[in-house]
Write an enzyme that holds these catalytic residues in place. Structure first.
Site, mmCIF file in Angstrom:
data_model
loop_
_atom_site.group_PDB
_atom_site.id
_atom_site.type_symbol
_atom_site.label_atom_id
_atom_site.label_comp_id
_atom_site.label_asym_id
_atom_site.label_seq_id
_atom_site.Cartn_x
_atom_site.Cartn_y
_atom_site.Cartn_z
ATOM 1 N N THR A 66 -5.632 -0.716 10.373
ATOM 2 C CA THR A 66 -5.173 0.274 11.350
ATOM 3 C C THR A 66 -5.027 -0.234 12.784
ATOM 4 O O THR A 66 -5.952 -0.791 13.357
ATOM 5 C CB THR A 66 -6.022 1.568 11.301
ATOM 6 N N ARG A 77 -5.284 17.804 7.150
ATOM 7 C CA ARG A 77 -4.064 17.401 7.837
ATOM 8 C C ARG A 77 -3.303 18.607 8.353
ATOM 9 O O ARG A 77 -3.464 19.708 7.822
ATOM 10 C CB ARG A 77 -3.146 16.616 6.881
ATOM 11 N N ARG A 84 0.846 -1.187 0.000
ATOM 12 C CA ARG A 84 0.000 0.000 0.000
ATOM 13 C C ARG A 84 0.882 1.237 0.000
ATOM 14 O O ARG A 84 1.804 1.356 0.813
ATOM 15 C CB ARG A 84 -0.893 -0.004 1.233
ATOM 16 N N LYS A 144 -12.994 2.961 1.258
ATOM 17 C CA LYS A 144 -12.582 2.985 2.670
ATOM 18 C C LYS A 144 -13.755 3.473 3.525
ATOM 19 O O LYS A 144 -14.272 4.564 3.309
ATOM 20 C CB LYS A 144 -11.368 3.891 2.837
#
Ligand SMILES: Nc1ncnc2c1ncn2[C@@H]1O[C@H](COP(=O)(O)OP(=O)(O)O)[C@@H](O)[C@H]1O
Ligand SMILES: C=C(OP(=O)(O)O)C(=O)O
Ligand SMILES: [K+]
Ligand SMILES: [Mg+2]
Length: 477
Positions: free
Chosen positions: A283, A80, A39, A225
């Site tokens: 995760t 972010r 990934r 996702k």
């Protein structure tokens, strides 16, 4: 003569490539350790770096005679923090910080945020989470270009970490112009799949799909996702349109009450299994191995439980991107998978019973379902499945049988994307192969010997029907 040694576990391992692993030496070791999908997180790094990594993965996989799929994970509309002086700052509880939309280098007092509309999204009293919720801030004041906040829970904040404001409605498209630029790059560099971040509805998936189609890349997988409440609410439609899903627990765990994750994970995996679409559990699976050589008991149990839930793949993020022990982490995941899979049958029967209760479906669904009956009746060594799109192999994989599913296709991309599915081992063959070629191949590779029983799916066109429409069971001569 080429021999094939099948992996020791059927669960697929997705590993994120980052500064700790983007060298040729480390990529080679990751592949050897059992990485099935590499990934690349396009929220970080540069196009130059990613292009180089893609090339190295292709070369090293070929040299090692291993198949590795490449997943380009798009940033999506995630907000972010910007660059921070020296890489990180330590935020301390009780201290004040300014979050600014100005493009400055961050320090203890001022943290840049990469979204101009940020101050409009929050008001006094709101909670802001940084770095998947590790750091918690409370808004005290909102001004035109900045937000003043107090640190409720402190910690190290690294450059480019995520910012979540769970209650905020983001007035922007889930797929950003930057994402389309990255998709273009990804297509040009031959990646196999894209990870669509912050999908909100089926339209986001369809938009990505039509973009791929327009660029002659319709066989590139779209992995949706699931990382915000909208995606959970619209899950059935999203699942239907996507090629696979990722339970992105990092963002999901701050966007929703964290205690809901375990049950949600089970529900989403079950639905994906039912549809025969691959699902990745992602995760923090072995996150303590980012700095430690041994995982916690809770993490080992988490990986095992995801496998028992029916996940196709388990994912590593910072563990392999920036961790101290990336190779050991992949090996650890493989060990947990191997042992857990041995007990799958005793836990998996209720799932199979659920499948049997489905009373409607396609020919492919009926044929693949009948395989369960066959493998319970006869001692079958392998399930052999010629597959044009990969769909038949995925429909068998949904039952998580104890036999390997050896899939045969003429399309490299189809083979690569079967690396997302549990227990599937794909072979790419020349156009025009037949069942005798398959038998000759697996004999030659030393996978079967005389007297072994195998099951093969078949799709000889008859009347109006093309595609898988029968199975046969036979003994190797
Ligand atoms: N290509 C890269 N370059 C630099 N750092 C990276 C890269 N990929 C991942 N990382 C680091 O690994 C961390 C964990 O990876 P991931 O979970 O994919 O990221 P995030 O949660 O930030 O989207 C990232 O926050 C980042 O610090
Ligand atoms: C996989 C995830 O997405 P990313 O690492 O890109 O934030 C996640 O949120 O769990
Ligand atoms: K991402
Ligand atoms: Mg995320």
């Amino acid at each position: 003569m080429r021999r094939v040694k099948l992996p020791s576990h059927k669960t697929k391992i997705v590993a994120t490539i980052g500064p700790a692993t983007n060298s040729r030496k480390m990529i080679k070791q990751l592949i050897k350790a059992g990485m099935n999908v590499a990934r690349i997180n396009f929220s970080h790094g540069s196009f130059e770096e990613h292009a180089r990594v893609i090339e190295i993965i292709r070369e090293e996989a070929q040299k090692l005679d291993r198949r590795v799929a490449i997943l380009a994970d798009l940033p999506g509309l995630k907000i972010r923090v910007g660059e921070i002086k020296g890489g990180y700052v330590e935020l301390k509880r009780g201290e004040k910080v300014i979050l600014t939309t100005k493009d400055v280098e961050g320090d203890e007092t001022t943290i840049p945020v990469d979204y101009k509309g940020f101050p409009n999204l929050v008001s006094k009293g709101d909670i802001i989470y940084l770095n998947d919720g590790y750091i918690v801030l409370k808004v005290e004041n909102v001004r035109e270009n900045e937000v003043e906040a107090v640190v409720l829970s402190g910690g190290k904040l690294f450059s480019r970490k995520g910012v979540n404001i769970p209650k905020a409605y983001l007035p922007v498209e889930a797929i950003t112009p930057k994402d389309f630029e990255i998709m273009k790059f990804a297509i040009e560099h031959g990646v196999d799949a894209i990870g669509l971040s912050f999908v909100g509805s089926v339209y986001d998936v369809l938009k990505a799909k039509s973009f791929l189609e327009k660029n002659n890349a319709e066989d590139v997988f779209v992995i949706a996702k699931i990382e915000r409440p909208d995606a959970v609410r619209n899950f059935d439609e999203i699942l239907n349109a996507a090629d696979g899903i990722m339970i992105a627990r990092g963002d999901l765990g701050v966007e929703m009450p964290i205690e809901q994750l375990p049950i949600l994970q089970k529900k989403l995996i079950r639905k994906a299994n039912m549809e025969g679409k691959p699902v990745i559990t992602a995760t923090q699976m072995l996150v303590s191995m980012t700095t430690e050589k041994v995982p916690t008991r809770a993490e080992v149990t988490d990986v095992a439980n995801a496998i028992l839930d029916g996940t196709d793949a388990v994912m590593l993020s910072e563990e392999t991107a920036i961790g101290k022990f990336p190779i050991e982490t992949v090996e650890m995941m493989g060990k947990i998978a191997k042992v857990t899979e041995e007990y799958r049958e005793s836990f998996g029967l209720s799932r199979i019973r659920e499948f049997m209760e489905i009373k409607k479906g396609t020919i492919k669904e009926a044929i693949t379902r009948s395989i369960i009956d066959a493998i319970c009746t006869i001692d079958i060594k392998f399930i052999l499945t010629p597959t044009r799109t990969g769909r038949t192999a995925r429909l068998i994989s949904r039952f998580k049988p104890k036999q390997w599913i050896l899939a045969f296709s003429t399309n490299e991309r189809v083979c690569n994307n079967l690396m997302f599915s549990y227990g599937v081992y794909p072979f790419c063959l020349e156009e025009g192969f037949d069942e005798n070629d398959i038998v000759r191949l697996i004999k030659g590779l030393g996978l079967v010997e005389s007297d072994d029983m195998v099951l093969m799916t078949e799709g000889k066109p008859i009347e109006k029907t093309v595609g898988t429409n029968s199975i046969k069971i036979f003994q190797i001569a």
